[in-house]
Design an enzyme around this catalytic site. Structure first.
Site, PDB file in Angstrom:
ATOM      1  N   LYS A   6     -25.307  13.897  15.746  1.00 53.36           N
ATOM      2  CA  LYS A   6     -24.818  15.006  14.917  1.00 53.36           C
ATOM      3  C   LYS A   6     -24.830  14.594  13.455  1.00 53.36           C
ATOM      4  O   LYS A   6     -24.114  13.678  13.055  1.00 53.36           O
ATOM      5  CB  LYS A   6     -23.386  15.386  15.297  1.00 53.36           C
ATOM      6  CG  LYS A   6     -22.958  16.677  14.588  1.00 53.36           C
ATOM      7  CD  LYS A   6     -21.484  16.966  14.685  1.00 53.36           C
ATOM      8  CE  LYS A   6     -20.698  16.283  13.601  1.00 53.36           C
ATOM      9  NZ  LYS A   6     -21.040  16.735  12.237  1.00 53.36           N
ATOM     10  N   GLY A  54     -12.405   7.704  12.112  1.00 53.06           N
ATOM     11  CA  GLY A  54     -12.651   6.525  12.956  1.00 53.06           C
ATOM     12  C   GLY A  54     -11.463   6.252  13.863  1.00 53.06           C
ATOM     13  O   GLY A  54     -11.609   5.960  15.057  1.00 53.06           O
ATOM     14  N   GLU A  71     -18.319   2.361  11.598  1.00 51.77           N
ATOM     15  CA  GLU A  71     -18.608   1.886  10.245  1.00 51.77           C
ATOM     16  C   GLU A  71     -17.846   2.818   9.318  1.00 51.77           C
ATOM     17  O   GLU A  71     -18.198   3.988   9.188  1.00 51.77           O
ATOM     18  CB  GLU A  71     -20.119   1.920  10.017  1.00 51.77           C
ATOM     19  CG  GLU A  71     -20.552   1.000   8.900  1.00 51.77           C
ATOM     20  CD  GLU A  71     -20.586   1.722   7.573  1.00 51.77           C
ATOM     21  OE1 GLU A  71     -19.541   1.707   6.890  1.00 51.77           O
ATOM     22  OE2 GLU A  71     -21.623   2.291   7.238  1.00 51.77           O
ATOM     23  N   CYS A  74     -20.083   3.851   1.125  1.00 58.58           N
ATOM     24  CA  CYS A  74     -18.958   3.170   1.782  1.00 58.58           C
ATOM     25  C   CYS A  74     -18.758   1.760   1.247  1.00 58.58           C
ATOM     26  O   CYS A  74     -17.643   1.263   1.202  1.00 58.58           O
ATOM     27  CB  CYS A  74     -19.160   3.143   3.292  1.00 58.58           C
ATOM     28  SG  CYS A  74     -20.783   2.571   3.759  1.00 58.58           S
ATOM     29  N   GLU A 105      -9.825   4.631  -1.143  1.00 58.63           N
ATOM     30  CA  GLU A 105     -11.262   4.864  -1.345  1.00 58.63           C
ATOM     31  C   GLU A 105     -11.447   6.218  -2.012  1.00 58.63           C
ATOM     32  O   GLU A 105     -11.041   7.250  -1.468  1.00 58.63           O
ATOM     33  CB  GLU A 105     -11.975   4.847   0.013  1.00 58.63           C
ATOM     34  CG  GLU A 105     -13.456   5.045  -0.103  1.00 58.63           C
ATOM     35  CD  GLU A 105     -14.180   5.016   1.239  1.00 58.63           C
ATOM     36  OE1 GLU A 105     -13.704   5.665   2.183  1.00 58.63           O
ATOM     37  OE2 GLU A 105     -15.222   4.335   1.336  1.00 58.63           O
TER      38      GLU A 105
END
Ligand code: NAI
Length: 800
Positions: free
Chosen positions: A193, A250, A267, A301, A398
């Site tokens: 996806k 995640g 990840e 990332c 982040e």
């Protein structure tokens, strides 16, 4: 129109647009409407709903795309399941030819892919043309190689089945390649996806698969947002989930897949440091910063989003950086002279703005270049923050945008502390002309990738992936291939029926102050923490019976607090992780020697407690000694690699211990299982907190003296006897336990996986499957060593 003289005077850039015609006519050919790619075709279903895909360069609609639901996901998984048998039965060479054909076909259509990617994602055409698409091609070439070599390189491993792959929007086609290439090379089939903001290049890729006649069902692409992702994650016929995206999602996926037996690689996010030492080439470092945080608008990332400057050069470096920032160009992604393109979507732009405002409110100083942004589209200027506190939002969260925060340090030690002061651990970049310092710091950083005097280098031959809350698993290189393979022996293991082995007596709690049991207390073995025998915190013990149900002894009943103390002791025993492999081997040999001296005693203990006969007991002890020898042998031989990446550099793939590991042993084979699990973990430098067999803990408590006499440093091995259900959960929830192995019931395997989502520690559980601990194939070897380490890839460039 400027005259030549004017241009000469101002040195202004003119526009250098890449034409979008090819990409737009491809979109038109599909009437700007896209369906999922299932079983080799673009499939239509009844009751379809659509979402819009918008170009960030101008906010205009590019296409409408089906939001896939149950019907589409079921069909895609079904097709992948049917295709798995024939696909996995092909020879490596046959699979290699398909992967090679994919690489060639993308190469031939590279321009179309690059333009479409920039239109859809907003990234500068320079990047999609020179970085994303060439890396995609390289990935398929590289993995054509792994397909060819799989059988001789990964002996004893086999493909998993249907892999569900969920990718983000920041590198749409590259992330697709990172996921699909290794999955297919290993012999799996795929349901992928793409992210809802960036699906079109995945659909163009599907056309490539048709062109090369990839068998239907081997790759299926379903479109949609997180709801579609959830359906894939939950599907019972999906055996592996590979996810790249936010740490938050995640965690959700970790919880969702807990106990299902699905293999998982994550990840996730990062807050990667970019460290500049005073002897660095500052001009080179400035260009490095540009690539670290303004590459792909900072939506990376592993973006170097925390600039750590040695105090003596901080002012000079910042002055150079501001000068450089004044000359950066933000604008139309299809302009070939643009440095920074558009932010993927308004929601991401708002997120950046919000965090920048919060940073200002928390007292940091914000600097942005003087020029104005384009009027149309979703743009954000390169931004520099100074006076940033290490614990502030800006330094910890982040941002996923073109925002750089700076902090200063005085000594290399301080640099390491600042760099590691994050819950993440994806990447780091460090700049110094001193190779000794560079390697010393690289080894101390808690990060899956370290770039020396370079940044954001990627290659299919090198593993990429994080430490800590940046996730687990690697993509690329042979490290990445293991994420799509399972040991063949696992398939044949019998599953415990719950309660099948009646090894779960109810603890009889005896208070330390209870006079009636007082005389027993001296005889009850305690816990072993920090090299000392310690009373359990609660002061309780539980009774141990032999196989005939006869009472034998009391043993300390460890609780959550004991786990905390043991983890603290293990934390302090860092010297074990830094010890030379030779020293660790010597101690393992010494342990074996001392166990050998007392072999008869341990054997008798096994006979009297577990009821095995003499031959069986002797075999268990002898095998335990052999296993210590086996891992002593591996200690200085499990030694990493130098990857063959194409840039001029040495890419060192170094296996590093997790640090503090939790190990929960099964009830059976109380000596052998314990040794088989502890030995690989400590051989490779981990310190362990172990919960031994609940039913026969005396085999572990008898080992205390062996540990004492074998020079095992205090805290390297800690043993907490007690109930595995409770202690496994405490270990899973503990933030300082970096990895956890659990062998026991399916029920507790699920709890361990779910509870590990807190700090996203990697877990290795058996889902109730029973191993034969005497069988070397099942109970020792590569799989154990692999799970005892994480790989750090250090890129060291060379040249004058
Ligand atoms: P996200 O993590 O929500 O999305 C990534 C992918 O997961 C997308 O394909 C999405 O549709 C899918 N997804 C979302 N929820 C899901 C669920 N419950 N189950 C299964 N799949 C699900 O990331 P998003 O919303 O696009 O970006 C939010 C933040 O995440 C960004 O601001 C950034 O900080 C971070 N991020 C990190 C990335 C990385 O590479 N580490 C990539 C993208 C975003």
């Amino acid at each position: 129109m400027s005259t030549v003289r004017e241009i000469f005077e101002t040195m202004e850039y003119g526009p250098a647009p890449e034409t979008a015609d090819l990409a737009l006519s491809w979109l038109e050919k599909h009437q700007r409407t896209f369906h999922p790619f299932i079983n080799g075709e673009f499939a239509s279903f009844t009751d379809e709903s659509y979402f819009e895909s918008v170009s960030p360069r101008n906010g205009q609609s590019l296409a409408r795309i089906v939001q896939c639901g149950d019907a589409e996901v079921n069909a895609a998984v079904g097709a992948a399941k049917v295709a798995f048998g024939p696909w996995s039965a092909l020879t490596g060479h046959e699979r290699a030819r398909y992967l090679y054909a994919v690489a060639r076909q993308i190469q031939k259509h590279a321009r179309l892919f690059a333009v479409l990617e920039s239109l859809d994602n907003g990234k500068p055409i320079r990047e999609s043309r020179d970085i994303d698409i060439p890396l995609v091609v390289r990935h398929f070439y590289h993995h054509a190689g792994w397909a060819q070599l799989r059988n001789e390189t990964f002996i004893g491993y086999e493909p998993i089945g249907v892999c569900g792959q969920i990718i983000p929007w920041n590198f749409p086609l590259l992330m697709l390649a990172w996921k699909i290439a290794p999955a297919l090379a290993a012999g799996n089939t795929v349901v992928l996806k793409p992210a809802e903001f960036t699906s079109v290049t995945a659909l163009l890729f599907a056309e490539v698969l048709q062109q090369i006649s990839l068998p239907p069902g081997v790759v299926n692409i379903v479109t949609g947002d997180g709801r579609t992702g959830e359906l894939i994650v939950r599907h019972k016929d999906v055996q592996k989930i590979a996810f790249t995206g936010s740490t938050e999602v995640g965690r959700i996926i970790r919880r969702e897949t807990a106990g299902t037996g699905k293999k998982l690689s994550l990840e996730l996010g990062g807050k990667s440091p970019f460290i500049v030492f005073e002897d660095a080439d500052l001009d080179g470092a400035v260009e490095g910063v540009v690539d670290a945080i303004w590459f792909n608008q900072g939506q990376v990332c592993c973006a170097g989003s925390r600039l750590l400057l040695q105090e003596s050069v901080a002012a000079r470096m910042l002055a150079k950086l501001r000068r450089r920032m004044e000359h950066l160009r933000v604008g139309d992604p299809l302009d070939k002279g643009i440095d920074i393109g558009a932010i993927v979507a308004p929601v991401q732009l708002q997120q950046i703005r919000r965090l920048v405002e919060q940073g200002k409110a928390e007292g940091a100083t914000c600097w942005q270049p003087s020029w104005a942004l384009p009027q149309e589209g979703f743009f954000y200027p390169p931004t520099l923050f100074t006076e940033v506190e290490p614990a502030s939002t800006l330094a910890q969260v982040e941002i996923f945008g073109p925002v750089l925060v700076t902090m200063t340090f005085r000594t290399p030690g301080e640099a390491v502390e600042l760099a590691n002061n994050t819950t993440y651990g994806l990447a780091a970049s460090l700049w110094t002309e001193n190779i000794n310092l560079a390697l010393d710091i690289a080894l101390k950083l808690k990060s899956g990738v370290v770039w020396v005097n370079s940044t954001n280098l990627f290659d299919a031959a090198s593993g990429f992936g994080g430490y800590r809350e940046s996730g687990f698993g690697r993509e690329g290189g042979n490290e990445g291939m293991y994420e799509y393979l399972v040991p063949s022996w696992e398939r044949f293991l019998p599953v415990h029926e719950e309660g099948e082995i009646a090894l779960d007596p109810h603890p009889v709690a005896h208070s330390r102050n209870n006079a009636s049991v007082e005389p027993l207390i001296d005889r009850s073995p305690k816990l072993y923490i920090g090299g000392k025998q310690t009373r359990p915190d609660g002061g309780y013990s539980f009774s141990v019976e032999n196989a005939n149900g006869r009472y034998v002894s009391e043993v300390g009943l460890g609780n959550r607090k004991d786990i905390r103390n043991a983890v603290e002791a293990a934390n302090k025993a860092g010297s074990w992780s830094r010890a030379t492999a030779h020293l660790r081997a010597q101690i393992l040999y010494y342990l074996a020697e001392n166990l050998s001296v007392r072999a008869a005693e341990f054997s008798n203990r096994l006979i009297s407690l577990t009821g095995v006969d003499e031959g069986e007991a002797d075999r268990e002890v002898a095998k335990s000694i052999e296993r210590l020898f086996y891992y002593a042998a591996w200690t200085d031989k499990y030694d990493g690699q130098v990857h063959q990446t194409p840039v001029r550099n040495v890419t060192l793939a170094i296996p590093e211990p997790w640090g503090v590991m939790g190990i929960v042993c099964p009830a059976e084979r109380p000596l052998l299982a314990l040794v088989s699990l502890i030995a690989p973990a400590i051989a490779l430098g981990n310190r362990v907190v172990v919960n031994p067999s609940w039913r026969f803990p005396l085999l572990a408590t008898d080992l205390y003296q062996v540990l004492d006499t074998s020079d095992v440093p205090p805290g390297a091995i800690n043993i907490v006897t007690g109930h595995p259900d409770e202690l496994a959960k405490a270990l899973a929830q503990h933030g300082d336990v970096a990895a956890l192995w659990y062998i026991g019931s399916a029920k507790v395997s699920a709890i361990v996986e779910r509870e590990s989502a807190g700090n996203l520690k990697p877990t290795w559980v058996n889902h109730g499957k029973r191993r034969n601990w005497l069988d070397d194939q099942q109970a020792q070897g590569w799989e154990y060593l692999r799970h005892a380490v994480q790989i750090k890839n250090i890129w060291v460039p060379h040249g004058e």
